[in-house]
Each structure stands twice: as structure tokens, then as C-alpha cells.
Motif scaffolding. Structure first.
Motif, mmCIF file in Angstrom:
data_model
loop_
_atom_site.group_PDB
_atom_site.id
_atom_site.type_symbol
_atom_site.label_atom_id
_atom_site.label_comp_id
_atom_site.label_asym_id
_atom_site.label_seq_id
_atom_site.Cartn_x
_atom_site.Cartn_y
_atom_site.Cartn_z
ATOM 1 N N LEU A 1 0.823 -1.212 0.000
ATOM 2 C CA LEU A 1 0.000 0.000 0.000
ATOM 3 C C LEU A 1 0.857 1.261 0.000
ATOM 4 C CD1 LEU A 1 -2.755 -1.078 2.556
ATOM 5 C CD2 LEU A 1 -2.958 -0.950 0.075
ATOM 6 N N ALA A 2 1.988 1.213 0.709
ATOM 7 C CA ALA A 2 2.878 2.374 0.734
ATOM 8 C C ALA A 2 3.505 2.623 -0.638
ATOM 9 C CB ALA A 2 3.972 2.173 1.788
ATOM 10 N N VAL A 3 3.855 1.553 -1.340
ATOM 11 C CA VAL A 3 4.395 1.704 -2.697
ATOM 12 C C VAL A 3 3.356 2.328 -3.616
ATOM 13 C CG1 VAL A 3 5.215 0.444 -4.710
ATOM 14 C CG2 VAL A 3 6.069 -0.161 -2.444
ATOM 15 N N PHE A 4 2.105 1.880 -3.504
ATOM 16 C CA PHE A 4 1.030 2.470 -4.316
ATOM 17 C C PHE A 4 0.826 3.944 -3.967
ATOM 18 C CE2 PHE A 4 -1.111 -1.933 -4.764
ATOM 19 C CZ PHE A 4 -0.206 -2.251 -5.770
ATOM 20 N N ALA A 5 0.854 4.254 -2.669
ATOM 21 C CA ALA A 5 0.647 5.638 -2.244
ATOM 22 C C ALA A 5 1.772 6.545 -2.721
ATOM 23 C CB ALA A 5 0.536 5.705 -0.715
ATOM 24 N N VAL B 1 -0.528 10.291 -7.910
ATOM 25 C CA VAL B 1 -0.401 11.734 -8.126
ATOM 26 C C VAL B 1 -1.686 12.449 -7.718
ATOM 27 C CG1 VAL B 1 0.015 13.534 -9.823
ATOM 28 C CG2 VAL B 1 1.248 11.358 -9.997
ATOM 29 N N LYS B 2 -2.838 11.973 -8.214
ATOM 30 C CA LYS B 2 -4.126 12.573 -7.887
ATOM 31 C C LYS B 2 -4.807 11.767 -6.773
ATOM 32 C CE LYS B 2 -5.021 14.460 -12.506
ATOM 33 N NZ LYS B 2 -5.972 14.507 -13.646
ATOM 34 N N GLY B 3 -5.378 12.503 -5.836
ATOM 35 C CA GLY B 3 -6.092 11.854 -4.740
ATOM 36 C C GLY B 3 -5.189 11.207 -3.708
ATOM 37 N N ALA B 4 -3.919 11.598 -3.673
ATOM 38 C CA ALA B 4 -2.978 10.972 -2.736
ATOM 39 C C ALA B 4 -3.359 11.259 -1.287
ATOM 40 C CB ALA B 4 -1.558 11.452 -3.020
ATOM 41 N N LEU B 5 -3.816 12.488 -1.012
ATOM 42 C CA LEU B 5 -4.156 12.860 0.365
ATOM 43 C C LEU B 5 -5.330 12.030 0.884
ATOM 44 C CD1 LEU B 5 -3.670 14.694 2.777
ATOM 45 C CD2 LEU B 5 -5.219 16.375 1.740
ATOM 46 N N VAL B 6 -6.351 11.841 0.051
ATOM 47 C CA VAL B 6 -7.513 11.043 0.459
ATOM 48 C C VAL B 6 -7.111 9.592 0.683
ATOM 49 C CG1 VAL B 6 -9.805 10.243 -0.236
ATOM 50 C CG2 VAL B 6 -9.073 12.582 -0.774
ATOM 51 N N TYR B 7 -6.289 9.057 -0.216
ATOM 52 C CA TYR B 7 -5.827 7.671 -0.109
ATOM 53 C C TYR B 7 -5.050 7.455 1.183
ATOM 54 C CZ TYR B 7 -3.241 3.412 -1.356
ATOM 55 O OH TYR B 7 -2.689 2.158 -1.359
ATOM 56 N N LYS B 8 -4.137 8.366 1.496
ATOM 57 C CA LYS B 8 -3.321 8.222 2.696
ATOM 58 C C LYS B 8 -4.165 8.379 3.958
ATOM 59 C CE LYS B 8 0.728 10.042 0.275
ATOM 60 N NZ LYS B 8 1.671 11.182 0.136
ATOM 61 N N THR B 9 -5.117 9.318 3.920
ATOM 62 C CA THR B 9 -5.974 9.530 5.089
ATOM 63 C C THR B 9 -6.815 8.303 5.399
ATOM 64 O OG1 THR B 9 -6.095 11.891 4.557
ATOM 65 C CG2 THR B 9 -7.735 11.026 6.087
#
Length: 293
Positions: free
Chosen positions: A92-96, A100-108
Motif C-alpha cells: 500500500l505504501a508503494v502504491f501511495a 499523483v491525484k487523490g494521494a491525500l484522500v488515499y493516505k488519510t
């Protein structure tokens, strides 16, 4: 030139470290000393009479088949929780790191489970997999899977492993993401120019540079599986069915607070403490040698 802090008075450094020393003594050394003392004693359920029994509590443990079975249960549980938790978090960290787009939502969304208490996490997964009203169990039955963790030990073990891994993924994810972001992009770009594919770049450049983070998380996850998963198991299965999910830390609680065997429970806590210390020493003495700092 390195600057060093010099205290003008000799008592000031001791005053500054005194709160930490008090916390360590009260919450670590004192309980450990009490466990050592009670492990060589036998008291009644009300604590009114105490008898010195020496090593009898430890001898009784090795003659108890349920306690020996909990060793195997703990080994399977902790190994799967540590391996699956680290592997999924790294993926998941590699994907994060690539988003580029939506990274903040994905990480949250990935960080949220860390705020959930272990007991609450156990209840959440218990409701999802409840044989009668669970959403996941309903879909499993639709695919021909007869899910009932209340009766089947392997399904109960699967449930607590999934809940424990889900709870710890956020913690592992944060460290792996920080480690990935600290790797110089120039190394990845140079390997790409040389014709290395993403899979080869990961195993030859990224993963070796993440070895300190992986080693740290390995130690943390093993300790987590041994101790912090108590709330998940107590809320989800209570060590059942039978003793199929009764790991060492849960057996300490069960024998001490339900069976009221204070001496035997204290002896188990001492054995558990020794196991964790030995595992940590082995990891730092042998596994750490293969870590590239």
C-alpha cells in the motif's frame, strides 16, 4: 564542531530525567517484580492466604497441555500477523508513493484504522463476520462458504488475524511511506535509464534501502502480536471456540481473572516476558546484521 550541552548544576540533569525514571519504575519494573514474586507463590482466590511454592507453578505449566497448545497458537498467530501486516503495508505504501491525484484522500483512509482501539476493532470485525447477521458472512454463504467462527477454530483464527492485521496496517504504512519518500529519486531514475523494470528496481534498490524500516517494524509487529492483540481476541472470540484462539497473553488473563489461579497466571506472564526478551535479543543480534543502514 559539535556543540555539547553543559549543565551548570549537577542536580538539574537528574531532575529532568526523574519523571521518565518514575514512569519506567512504576509501570515497568514494579509490575515485573510483582509478577516474579507471585510466580513463586500460591494464593487463594480472595488473596487472604499466600503460600511459598517455589518452582511448582512453572512445573505445572509444562504439564498443562492447554498451555503448551497456546504456544503453537501464539506462534502461528504472531507469524501471520507480522508477515501479512508488513507485506500488505509495504504494498500500500508503494502504491501511495506513486499516486499523483487523490494521494491525500488515499493516505488519510489508510491512516484511520490506527485511531481505532483494539477492542473496537474486534467488535467491528465480529459484526461483519457474525454468522447470522454479518454482511461478509452473508456473501460468503452466497458463494458456498459455510462461515461460522463460533464453531470452527480455523475460521476463528482467520477472523482475529484479519482484525489484527487491519488494525496494524496504518502504523506500518506510515513508516514505510516515510522510508520510501526518503529514498533519492535519482537512484530510481538512473536504474530506469539503465533499463531496469519496476519490479527489478524495487528489489535491487528500494527494498534494500528500506531494510532498517522493515527490521524496526518486524520487532514492533511481533511485540504487537504478543501483547496488544488481547483486546481484539477478547472482543471477537474470547479465546474460542474451545482454546483455538487462546494465545499466551489471553491465557494469562483467563487463568488469572477467570480461573483465579494467580500464581499460575504470574508464572505465565514471566515466561511470556522471557520469550519476548529473547526474541528481541535474537532479532538485534542476528537479523540486524543483514540490515543496511
Amino acid at each position: 564542531m559539535e556543540k555539547r550541552v553543559v549543565f551548570r548544576s549537577s542536580w538539574l540533569p537528574w531532575v529532568l530525567i526523574a519523571p521518565q525514571v518514575v514512569v519506567i519504575v512504576v509501570f515497568f519494573f514494579w509490575p515485573a517484580a510483582q509478577a516474579l514474586l507471585q510466580s513463586v507463590q500460591q494464593s487463594d482466590a480472595f488473596g487472604t492466604s499466600v503460600e511459598w511454592v517455589g518452582m511448582d507453578n512453572f512445573r505445572n505449566l509444562w504439564n498443562d497441555p492447554t498451555y503448551l497448545a497456546s504456544f503453537y497458537t501464539t506462534a502461528v498467530f504472531s507469524t501471520l500477523v507480522a508477515v501479512l501486516g508488513i507485506s500488505i503495508s509495504l504494498m500500500l505504501a508503494v502504491f501511495a508513493d506513486r499516486i499523483v491525484k487523490g494521494a491525500l484522500v488515499y493516505k488519510t483512509l489508510l491512516i484511520w484504522p490506527y485511531a481505532v482501539a483494539p477492542a473496537v476493532a474486534g467488535v467491528l470485525w465480529l459484526f461483519m463476520f457474525a454468522p447470522s447477521v454479518g454482511v461478509v458472512s452473508y456473501w460468503l454463504r452466497a458463494f458456498g462458504v459455510d462461515w461460522n467462527h463460533l464453531l470452527k477454530g480455523d475460521q476463528a483464527m482467520t477472523l482475529v488475524i484479519m482484525a489484527a492485521v487491519w488494525k496494524q496496517i496504518s502504523y506500518n504504512f506510515l513508516f514505510f511511506l516515510a522510508g520510501l519518500q526518503s529514498i533519492p529519486k535519482s537512484l530510481i531514475e538512473a536504474a530506469a535509464i539503465d533499463g531496469a523494470r519496476p519490479w527489478r528496481r524495487f528489489w535491487t534498490i528500494v527494498f534494500p534501502l528500506l531494510s532498517p524500516t522493515t527490521f524496526f517494524l518486524l520487532v514492533i509487529n511481533i511485540v504487537y502480536a504478543f501483547f496488544d492483540t488481547f483486546g481484539i481476541i477478547d472482543a471477537a472470540t474470547q479465546g474460542g471456540p474451545g482454546k483455538d484462539t487462546s494465545i499466551l497473553v489471553y491465557k494469562v488473563y483467563y487463568d488469572g481473572f477467570k480461573a483465579m489461579d494467580l500464581g499460575g497466571s504470574a508464572a505465565q506472564s514471566v515466561v511470556l516476558m522471557v520469550i519476548v526478551v529473547v526474541l528481541t535479543v535474537v532479532q538485534f543480534r542476528f537479523v540486524e546484521k543483514k540490515v543496511n543502514y
